[in-house]
Design a protein around this motif. Structure first.
Motif: not given
Lengths: 715, 715
Positions: B255-263, B265-268, B278-282, B221-229
């Motif tokens: 969904l396309s996901v941004n690899f930096s999502s944990p940091a 939007i997750g605050g990691l 990180v693995r747990e967050w995912w 549903l979303n761009n491969v240049n993915a927004a973490p949001e």
């Protein structure tokens, strides 16, 4: 790879590179070296004997010296006395040299004609260039130079030439603020210049030499939409300077005057031509001018036309107005050129109005008035029939006005050689005195005993380095001058002369380039206004196609719809007896020929007729299909022009080659623009498809309609 | 005249007028009336028996009812019990009806395949549509409808179909702000919509039905240049809504996901894939998603590519990153699609980098990871060789990524039917296991025992009423889906199906329109990037030709010069062993074939070789002349497309006819733009003339260079 680089290196320096860049500044007076073996006897060029030392003779002498130096390797000895082979230059040389035929030649060549003869034999031959006046010698000299430029055989020259028209003028539509109405080659060369006049002398001399070389002997310095201020001291000073500069080239200056000048700059109550005070004002003004310019040419007047003031403002006739000015000019042999370009917005078919208004005035103009009539009844369209005024006023001096600047033929972006168009007008038969009464004969004095014969061309000249914007537009200046001298010259011969002088005499260049020129005007007609269509161009600026234009409150006769009348039931202007009956302004059998669509020339059919879209043309095609083919032919012709021109690379200098190539690209794109705009618009009425074998349009009508230009001045 | 008006009146109301305006909104699911006599027995359509009442079966049932109602005059009786002639719809109907071959069909058609058979005789015949799952019944139903739409003979249908790929996905490059990267049909249908979701249900259902009709069973549903949001509640709520809506159509959301999502939007602290936190967050995030969307498809990841974050930021490999996500998704049968579209600015020949980076990782990816590989080694150019990654990773699930949106093929302005391009890739022989190891076989599981088989197409879908901007771009959505189902289908058969369903089954329409489609992609190749040229387009926006582009500080591999390498000594990218040696990434004999310009296919010759301008092609022409002919052929083909299309007037509705006509005009103009830009630019190096028999360019290089676009987003 090394081999390729070397090859490219070789090609680069051996081919176009060697031909020096050329701006076009020197027009057709470049005096490049000609082939070493074109003259039978170069020794004839080594000695120059000049009789007389007037400024005009001085110009002729200098021109010949520079031409010989430029074109040959001859070591010209100017100190030598005439002996052996030589060129002899001067007025009335028949009195010095006893050569058979020289005297007869001089007796027949008139005040501005000339005689050139090669006389003697073996190592004792002369070229004699002589005339009855300095001016004739000047023109003869330029004619001889032209022969050299064209590498003509001079072994047995025997030429007697006489100009067909007495007054051969350029009209500059230059405004005093330096802009040029319908100018597409930069601002005015005359007005509002930043440079000091003296710094422009070299520049003006090119202009003067170019005109002298083709025999133009008069120039109107300002726009026919004339500012009264041109008659004030501020501007007259410039006129005096220009007149002084042009005099040695046998070019008189003229001015366009505003009929309201007495009121506007004279402070008079009005400018009524029958009021003594007004008449006196003009006499005083004329006297003032002649005090400074004793050979001043006279006035050009656009009166009661397109909003200009005129005698009708006071209930007087055009004759009243023209005659008042004529009387003021008469003591000095000055001339009034009174334009017949008149039409009222609420009046009859615009094409009829000049005739309607002027023919009844025949015989009412003073002898030094010439009525100046545009070649066609409307306004310098790519193709018009000739104006019916020609041949219809046998007691009036009439002159043709051609437009050299391409107001309706693509500005300075389209290559359109106009000599073919002018020839078409010259050779049109008015039938005024039976068959063979061509427009040329009806204006050059051979059909009617006009007091004055004259011709005018609206100049395409501006401050651009190459003078005319498009290099090939120089040809239109040149060809106009040549035809003004002799309207019987062929358009192709003139084109060939010009190409040789301006670019190259090589057949490989001249043949295809001449082909381009000769086919160019018909191409423009085809992609703009084929089959007699006219006035389809953009509002006001006249750039590009706008057959759809609606302007609220606009004069209907300034809108294309007035002319094309396209609707579901057909297209064209019915000027037959069932319509405006403009056809009756022509002599029989022309009136009948034009009146009947079956006999009307098809290249004018929609000028004279409104026809249904499925009307069967002589080709068997429907009118709609025929129209499509013409528009497409126009575009194809420009593509062919491009192809032909591209093969000229290396045969001339790169600078002008590229410049013309660039312009042809614009022309090619704009030809498609015209084609698509007109056909897509007309198709909304015809409802018929573009023949399937033709390319499809590449534009959308609605998008084309949105194009708007901001071009108050085009230069 | 009266007669003509009447005729026009008649034509107006009798021809195009009668065909109602059509926006294209319903894509190929218009269900227009078909000819009255196409079916042998209409009574079979009168009774419908449906087994089961799941949402998916409900969709199938409704679709069939609407199709029959729309296409025929049959008075469908929904209350009748099955008896006599009827259609039977449902899972495992072999248990209800004893028909020879039904069971065997079901045994072989897999989870999503279907069986359609016509059974019985005389007035007691049935059409049986059955499968092993509801999804199979849905696809079988759409297949039967398609046959009706195409007026196929259904008297003896006996079809067993199985999709070639398990996962058949669309990738939407839609940003959360509603823009679409490389979208040319308006803004995102998914994100930042002004309308309430419920008001969009009808709209979304067309999307869902269209996908189901061709067998697409997943959508990102979303761009491969993915927004973490996208992984925050705000956006996941929308994902849930979409998933619920698409579920009855057997379409899973991804969904396309941004690899930096944990940091981000997750605050990691970071997103290092080997850190437990990180693995747990995912894992938590995945669990959260599956709580709401139990059939959620999985993640698509663009990592360490064009500035996107990825595992390499922490010194980890692509496998480390992909496997981390795979582990999180594994409990739910979720999938990771990890893109192999990677290249570093300072690295080796860009064409080699995906292979260099991924092939060594073969066997290191978890079973639920699929490596997603673009069809060519660079980036969706009009023509590329297939990516050498195909066939080179036999222990990894590989999937092809095609681009349906025309980033490099004229946006939504050019008609370019892409099925021929996709077939070219499918049928390219990798030689991975000897001759016949096509890209299709190397990815569909028949050559290697991939755990998963999949395929992705970057969607060309937006909010435009017709979904895809260009009506013919709908064909690319359709054809992609059909080929994803069965890559052995012929491009022309698919095109014919689509034309019939979307416009008309009339031969007079289908034949020329199909001809346009089938020739269109090669036309684009010719006027943009013939002979293996690539990446000549404008900077950033990729619109139009800019082979000359220089951007200060830009990545060299984002500039056309990196690819064309034009200079005085030739043109092309030397990827032979004397150059970047990219050829060795291909199996023999391909490596040797590509390595030698004499054996390299000429349509790729400048992809693999840098050759001198005078290199002799197989035609006997120089490379330069050959290049010119290809560019001109491209333009001519578009002109032919215009001609062919114009003849379609009246055969389809005016609205779409005019829309396509309008687009073809743009294409025609832009083809000339491409041709002139590329040839005039390359000519500055070749120094060779465009063959004299070809039209001349109509643009100036220096003017083309000045064209600048402001198009951050194209929709």
């Amino acid at each position: 790879m090394r081999r390729n680089i070397l090859l490219l290196f070789f090609l680069f320096f051996s081919m176009p590179g060697l031909i020096l860049a050329e701006s076009g500044e020197n027009l057709w007076l470049r005096y490049d070296k000609v082939s070493d073996n074109v003259f039978d006897d170069y020794s004839v060029l080594e000695t120059l004997y000049v009789e007389g030392n007037s400024p005009v003779i001085g110009v002729a002498r200098n021109e010949l010296i520079n031409a010989i130096k430029g074109m040959t390797s001859v070591d010209l000895d100017l100190s030598k006395k005439v002996s052996g082979s030589s060129i002899l230059l001067g007025v009335g040389l028949n009195e010095k040299i006893d050569v058979q035929g020289l005297e007869e030649g001089l007796e027949s060549c008139g005040p501005e004609g000339y005689v050139i003869r090669r006389v003697g034999k073996d190592k004792e031959t002369q070229v004699v260039i002589t005339a009855n006046t300095d001016a004739g010698v000047l023109y003869g000299t330029f004619a001889f130079i032209r022969m050299m430029q064209n590498e003509e055989d001079i072994s047995a020259i025997n030429v007697v030439e006489t100009p067909k028209y007495e007054l051969r003028l350029l009209n500059h539509w230059d405004n005093l603020d330096g802009t040029v109405e319908r100018g597409y080659a930069g601002h005015s060369i005359w007005w509002n210049r930043e440079k000091d006049f003296n710094d422009l002398r070299d520049h003006y001399q090119i202009y003067a030499r170019a005109n002298a070389s083709v025999g133009i002997n008069g120039t109107v310095l300002n726009n026919v939409n004339a500012a009264p201020e041109v008659l004030t001291d501020e501007y007259l000073e410039q006129v005096v300077r220009i007149a002084d500069l042009l005099r040695p080239y046998n070019i008189k200056v003229y001015l366009s005057v505003n009929f309201s000048s007495p009121a506007v700059i004279g402070g008079l109550e009005d400018s009524d031509p029958l009021r003594d005070e007004v008449r006196e004002w003009w006499k005083d003004k004329v006297e003032e001018i002649y005090e400074e310019i004793p050979d001043f040419g006279g006035f050009l007047v656009k009166a009661n036309s397109e909003g200009q003031p005129g005698p009708q403002d006071y209930g007087r006739t055009h004759a009243d107005g023209a005659n008042m000015l004529a009387e003021a000019l008469e003591p000095y042999d000055g001339i009034v050129m009174w334009r017949a370009f008149v039409y009222a917005p609420s009046g009859d078919d615009r094409a009829k109005q000049a005739y309607t208004e002027f023919v009844p005035l025949d015989g009412k103009f003073h002898e030094n008035v010439i009525v100046q009539v545009k070649n066609g009844p409307i306004d310098f369209q790519p193709r018009e029939p000739f104006s019916p005024v020609f041949g219809a006023m046998d007691e009036t001096s009439l002159m043709i006005e051609f437009q050299i600047t391409q107001e309706y033929l693509g500005f300075s972006n389209h290559l359109a050689y106009l000599a073919t168009m002018q020839k078409e007008t010259f050779e049109s038969d008015t039938y005024a005195k039976g068959p063979g009464s061509t427009v040329a004969k009806a204006t050059d004095g051979s059909l009617f005993s006009q007091k004055h014969t004259a011709i005018a061309g609206v100049a395409n000249i501006g401050r651009d380095v190459n003078w005319t914007g498009h290099h090939f537009a120089q040809a239109n200046w040149y060809a106009y001058g040549r035809l003004a001298w002799d309207h019987t010259l062929r358009a192709d011969d003139i084109g060939k002369e010009w190409l040789g002088m301006t670019f190259s005499n090589e057949d490989a260049f001249v043949e295809p380039s001449l082909n381009i020129m000769m086919r160019s005007r018909e191409a423009v007609v085809n992609y703009m206004t084929p089959l007699g269509l006219h006035h389809l161009m953009g509002w006001s600026h006249h750039h590009g196609p706008e057959p759809w234009t609606e302007i609220e409150g606009a004069r209907p006769d300034w809108l294309p719809k007035y002319y094309h009348n396209a609707s579901e039931d057909g297209i064209g202007f019915d000027r037959s007896e069932s319509g405006s009956n403009a056809v009756v302004q022509y002599e029989e059998p022309l009136a009948s020929i034009y009146n009947n669509p079956k006999t009307c020339p098809e290249n004018l059919i929609l000028w004279f007729h409104h026809l249904p879209w499925d009307y069967t043309m002589s080709s068997g095609l429907s009118l709609w299909d025929e129209l499509c083919y013409h528009y497409y032919d126009g575009v194809e012709e420009v593509r062919l022009m491009q192809k032909k021109w591209d093969r000229m690379q290396g045969l001339i200098d790169d600078e002008r080659f590229e410049h013309v190539r660039h312009k042809l690209k614009i022309q090619s794109r704009e030809a498609e623009w015209w084609r698509d705009a007109c056909l897509l618009y007309f198709q909304t009425f015809s409802g018929m498809p573009i023949p399937a074998e033709l390319e499809r349009p590449v534009h959308d009508l609605e998008e084309l309609k949105k194009i708007k230009f901001d071009m108050t001045h085009h230069n």
